[in-house]
Scaffold this active site. Sequence first.
Site, PDB file in Angstrom:
ATOM      1  N   ASP A  36       1.529  -1.232   0.589  1.00 39.78           N
ATOM      2  CA  ASP A  36       0.186  -0.311  -0.321  1.00 39.78           C
ATOM      3  C   ASP A  36       1.180   1.751   0.138  1.00 39.78           C
ATOM      4  O   ASP A  36       1.939   1.040   0.580  1.00 39.78           O
ATOM      5  CB  ASP A  36      -1.235  -0.072   1.314  1.00 39.78           C
ATOM      6  CG  ASP A  36      -2.080  -0.865   0.928  1.00 39.78           C
ATOM      7  OD1 ASP A  36      -3.331  -1.063   0.017  1.00 39.78           O
ATOM      8  OD2 ASP A  36      -2.622  -0.753   2.196  1.00 39.78           O
ATOM      9  N   LYS A  57      -3.120   3.494  -2.820  1.00 36.05           N
ATOM     10  CA  LYS A  57      -4.215   4.851  -3.635  1.00 36.05           C
ATOM     11  C   LYS A  57      -4.013   6.362  -2.619  1.00 36.05           C
ATOM     12  O   LYS A  57      -3.562   6.294  -1.592  1.00 36.05           O
ATOM     13  CB  LYS A  57      -5.632   4.192  -2.918  1.00 36.05           C
ATOM     14  CG  LYS A  57      -5.909   4.193  -1.599  1.00 36.05           C
ATOM     15  CD  LYS A  57      -8.063   4.154  -1.682  1.00 36.05           C
ATOM     16  CE  LYS A  57      -7.939   4.317  -0.238  1.00 36.05           C
ATOM     17  NZ  LYS A  57      -9.106   4.750   0.661  1.00 36.05           N
ATOM     18  N   MET A 172      -8.490   9.165   8.377  1.00 39.54           N
ATOM     19  CA  MET A 172      -8.966   9.784   7.845  1.00 39.54           C
ATOM     20  C   MET A 172     -10.088  11.125   7.972  1.00 39.54           C
ATOM     21  O   MET A 172     -10.678  10.892   7.132  1.00 39.54           O
ATOM     22  CB  MET A 172     -10.087   8.507   7.135  1.00 39.54           C
ATOM     23  CG  MET A 172      -8.918   7.187   6.975  1.00 39.54           C
ATOM     24  SD  MET A 172      -9.342   5.284   5.703  1.00 39.54           S
ATOM     25  CE  MET A 172     -10.082   5.782   8.119  1.00 39.54           C
TER      26      MET A 172
END
Length: 257
Positions: A36, A57, A172
């Site tokens: 990742d 991502k 997040m």
Amino acid sequence: MRVGTVALVGAGPGDPGLVTVRGLELLRRADVVVYDRLVDPRLLEEAPRARRVFAGKASGHHALPQERITALLITHARRGRRVVRLKGGDPFVFGRGGEEALALARARIPFEIVPGVSAAVAVPAYAGIPVTHRGIASSFAVVAGHEDACKRESGVDWARLATAVDTLVVLMGLKALPGITRALIEHGRSPATPVALVRWGTTDLQETITGRLGDIAAKAERARIEPPVVAVIGDVVALRARLLWFDEQRLPVGAAQ
Ligand SMILES: C[S@@+](CC[C@H](N)C(=O)[O-])C[C@H]1O[C@@H](n2cnc3c(N)ncnc32)[C@H](O)[C@@H]1O
């Protein structure tokens, strides 16, 4: 051909020294490593023989869609390879590790889960903030603060969370910070509650902004802070003034916030 295996390995939050012994062992003998974005490249050097596949991502742009990642793990394992799926922090903490493990189970691929040191506790620790502390905080919750975190259907019950736990750790949550702080105050959390935003925690880039629930969103906007950020909300944040250690190793005395 004998089927291979897949290990979902937690890489830890950034500092490569925080990977587990088991994780390192599996990396060193991996044939394929699917990793990742938040994984430190130094960990990949531990798998010199392995084929490396970037699956991360960046700001919502998937390098590989989730189904492709899962299919890739299954394909390599079916070819008899030892696959390491290296994920930031802990694979089962907002890492979609559960989904990947379910797909492997459905495909009857032998798999192993290697827990990692989650950013949820390690990033506060590197910022000098214990998430619990006797007499100050005896509970903490780790919450996903996606952009839609304040919508009713987001699944996060901010109204109840506001006063149900002592320390809130939000992952997040940067974009939604104004909405999150507003919701917490509206539902009974004091606007004077100390808050820390820790960016790129445990790495050389670590930086921290501190403030109060009532002003942290404006401070974050002024500072133009970008993800990845862990937000810590609660009285434990005040301990940072006395428990700074990582910042002090890196900055001239008195320069850390
Ligand atoms: C998709 S979640 C994955 C969490 C991961 N599985 C864990 O257990 O740490 C990614 C979020 O974790 C937080 N995060 C991960 N590493 C971080 C770091 N080094 N510094 C600050 N935040 C971090 C940020 O909130 C980021 O948006």
